[in-house]
Motif scaffolding. Structure first.
Motif, PDB file in Angstrom:
ATOM      1  N   GLN A 263       0.770  -1.138   0.095  1.00  0.00           N
ATOM      2  CA  GLN A 263      -0.172  -0.096   0.011  1.00  0.00           C
ATOM      3  C   GLN A 263       0.734   1.117   0.026  1.00  0.00           C
ATOM      4  OE1 GLN A 263      -3.476   0.175   0.034  1.00  0.00           O
ATOM      5  NE2 GLN A 263      -3.713  -2.039  -0.020  1.00  0.00           N
TER       6      GLN A 263
ATOM      7  N   GLN B  21      -3.984  -2.923 -11.167  1.00  0.00           N
ATOM      8  CA  GLN B  21      -4.934  -3.495 -11.895  1.00  0.00           C
ATOM      9  C   GLN B  21      -4.774  -2.991 -13.278  1.00  0.00           C
ATOM     10  OE1 GLN B  21      -8.743  -3.781 -10.272  1.00  0.00           O
ATOM     11  NE2 GLN B  21      -8.098  -4.021  -8.267  1.00  0.00           N
TER      12      GLN B  21
ATOM     13  N   GLU C 238      -3.953  -0.233  -7.053  1.00  0.00           N
ATOM     14  CA  GLU C 238      -4.936  -1.198  -6.232  1.00  0.00           C
ATOM     15  C   GLU C 238      -5.428  -0.443  -5.116  1.00  0.00           C
ATOM     16  OE1 GLU C 238      -6.992  -4.591  -5.001  1.00  0.00           O
ATOM     17  OE2 GLU C 238      -5.996  -4.202  -6.885  1.00  0.00           O
ATOM     18  N   VAL C 239      -4.410   0.263  -4.582  1.00  0.00           N
ATOM     19  CA  VAL C 239      -4.854   1.295  -3.314  1.00  0.00           C
ATOM     20  C   VAL C 239      -6.053   2.105  -3.704  1.00  0.00           C
ATOM     21  CG1 VAL C 239      -3.195   2.943  -3.626  1.00  0.00           C
ATOM     22  CG2 VAL C 239      -4.033   2.365  -1.251  1.00  0.00           C
ATOM     23  N   ASP C 240      -5.838   2.750  -4.718  1.00  0.00           N
ATOM     24  CA  ASP C 240      -6.982   3.699  -5.106  1.00  0.00           C
ATOM     25  C   ASP C 240      -8.247   2.974  -5.473  1.00  0.00           C
ATOM     26  OD1 ASP C 240      -5.397   5.961  -4.853  1.00  0.00           O
ATOM     27  OD2 ASP C 240      -4.512   5.233  -6.892  1.00  0.00           O
ATOM     28  N   VAL C 241      -8.307   1.644  -6.222  1.00  0.00           N
ATOM     29  CA  VAL C 241      -9.253   0.958  -6.340  1.00  0.00           C
ATOM     30  C   VAL C 241     -10.005   0.465  -5.064  1.00  0.00           C
ATOM     31  CG1 VAL C 241     -10.216  -1.231  -7.552  1.00  0.00           C
ATOM     32  CG2 VAL C 241      -8.658   0.270  -8.709  1.00  0.00           C
ATOM     33  N   MET C 242      -9.301   0.069  -4.284  1.00  0.00           N
ATOM     34  CA  MET C 242      -9.641  -0.214  -2.791  1.00  0.00           C
ATOM     35  C   MET C 242     -10.370   0.824  -2.134  1.00  0.00           C
ATOM     36  SD  MET C 242      -9.612  -3.359  -2.983  1.00  0.00           S
ATOM     37  CE  MET C 242     -10.432  -3.627  -1.486  1.00  0.00           C
ATOM     38  N   LYS C 243      -9.777   1.981  -2.280  1.00  0.00           N
ATOM     39  CA  LYS C 243     -10.280   3.381  -1.621  1.00  0.00           C
ATOM     40  C   LYS C 243     -11.619   3.670  -2.044  1.00  0.00           C
ATOM     41  CE  LYS C 243      -7.080   6.524  -1.413  1.00  0.00           C
ATOM     42  NZ  LYS C 243      -6.554   7.810  -1.857  1.00  0.00           N
TER      43      LYS C 243
ATOM     44  N   VAL D 225     -13.708   1.432  -3.513  1.00  0.00           N
ATOM     45  CA  VAL D 225     -14.675   0.280  -3.111  1.00  0.00           C
ATOM     46  C   VAL D 225     -14.957   0.313  -1.785  1.00  0.00           C
ATOM     47  CG1 VAL D 225     -14.782  -1.924  -2.732  1.00  0.00           C
ATOM     48  CG2 VAL D 225     -13.911  -1.405  -4.881  1.00  0.00           C
ATOM     49  N   THR D 226     -14.246   0.945  -1.002  1.00  0.00           N
ATOM     50  CA  THR D 226     -14.737   1.168   0.506  1.00  0.00           C
ATOM     51  C   THR D 226     -15.144   2.653   0.854  1.00  0.00           C
ATOM     52  OG1 THR D 226     -12.509   1.750   1.077  1.00  0.00           O
ATOM     53  CG2 THR D 226     -13.044  -0.552   1.124  1.00  0.00           C
ATOM     54  N   SER D 227     -15.493   3.419  -0.197  1.00  0.00           N
ATOM     55  CA  SER D 227     -15.610   4.867  -0.084  1.00  0.00           C
ATOM     56  C   SER D 227     -17.206   5.126   0.546  1.00  0.00           C
ATOM     57  CB  SER D 227     -15.287   5.692  -1.090  1.00  0.00           C
ATOM     58  OG  SER D 227     -16.304   5.313  -2.311  1.00  0.00           O
TER      59      SER D 227
END
Length: 146
Positions: free
Chosen positions: A14, A65, A103-108, A110-112
């Protein structure tokens, strides 16, 4: 360089990509230089090579990704459908394009807390179908004229 920090960082994936790194990278490919890319399936094959030979082999898998876009993209990767479906315009672009995302931005994202994120692709497809193939096709063509 940022790329050497990405691949050689043994700490948390991350934190491997500094904040100043762009959140997204678009690689727009020239069909005139590589005519085989006029075929959507060739872009799919190229994306598999990028995944294996660049992302996986250089240990970027937990960091990046990729998503592909193409003027003739279909949600049926093998292009068995001969009917033009306006929903396919959710993955179309004026030129063959590989989109790299952190990936860290995709997860951010997704969890926003975005409401009903799981159904976003379906809603986008439904919107394109409401707009119709003719309008979607015209919008895509207008992008090429810019």
């Amino acid at each position: 360089s940022a790329s050497s920090r990405i691949g050689n960082n043994s700490n948390s994936e991350q934190s491997a990509i500094p904040d100043m790194t762009p959140e997204t990278t678009l690689i727009v490919l020239n069909e005139k230089r590589c005519p085989s890319l006029k075929d959507f399936r060739e872009l799919v094959r190229l994306s598999w090579r990028v995944q294996e030979e660049v992302i996986n082999e250089h240990s970027y898998t937990p960091l990046l990704q990729q998503v592909i876009f193409h003027p003739l993209a279909t949600h049926d990767t093998y292009g068995r459908s001969h009917d033009d479906d306006a929903a396919d315009y959710t993955i179309r672009s004026p030129f063959p394009t590989i989109h790299l995302l952190r990936e860290v931005d995709v997860m951010k994202a997704v969890t926003s807390g975005y409401k009903d994120l799981e159904s976003l692709p379906s809603r986008n497809k439904a919107k394109m179908r409401m707009d119709g193939v003719a309008l979607c096709k015209r919008r895509l063509e207008d992008c090429k004229d810019v």
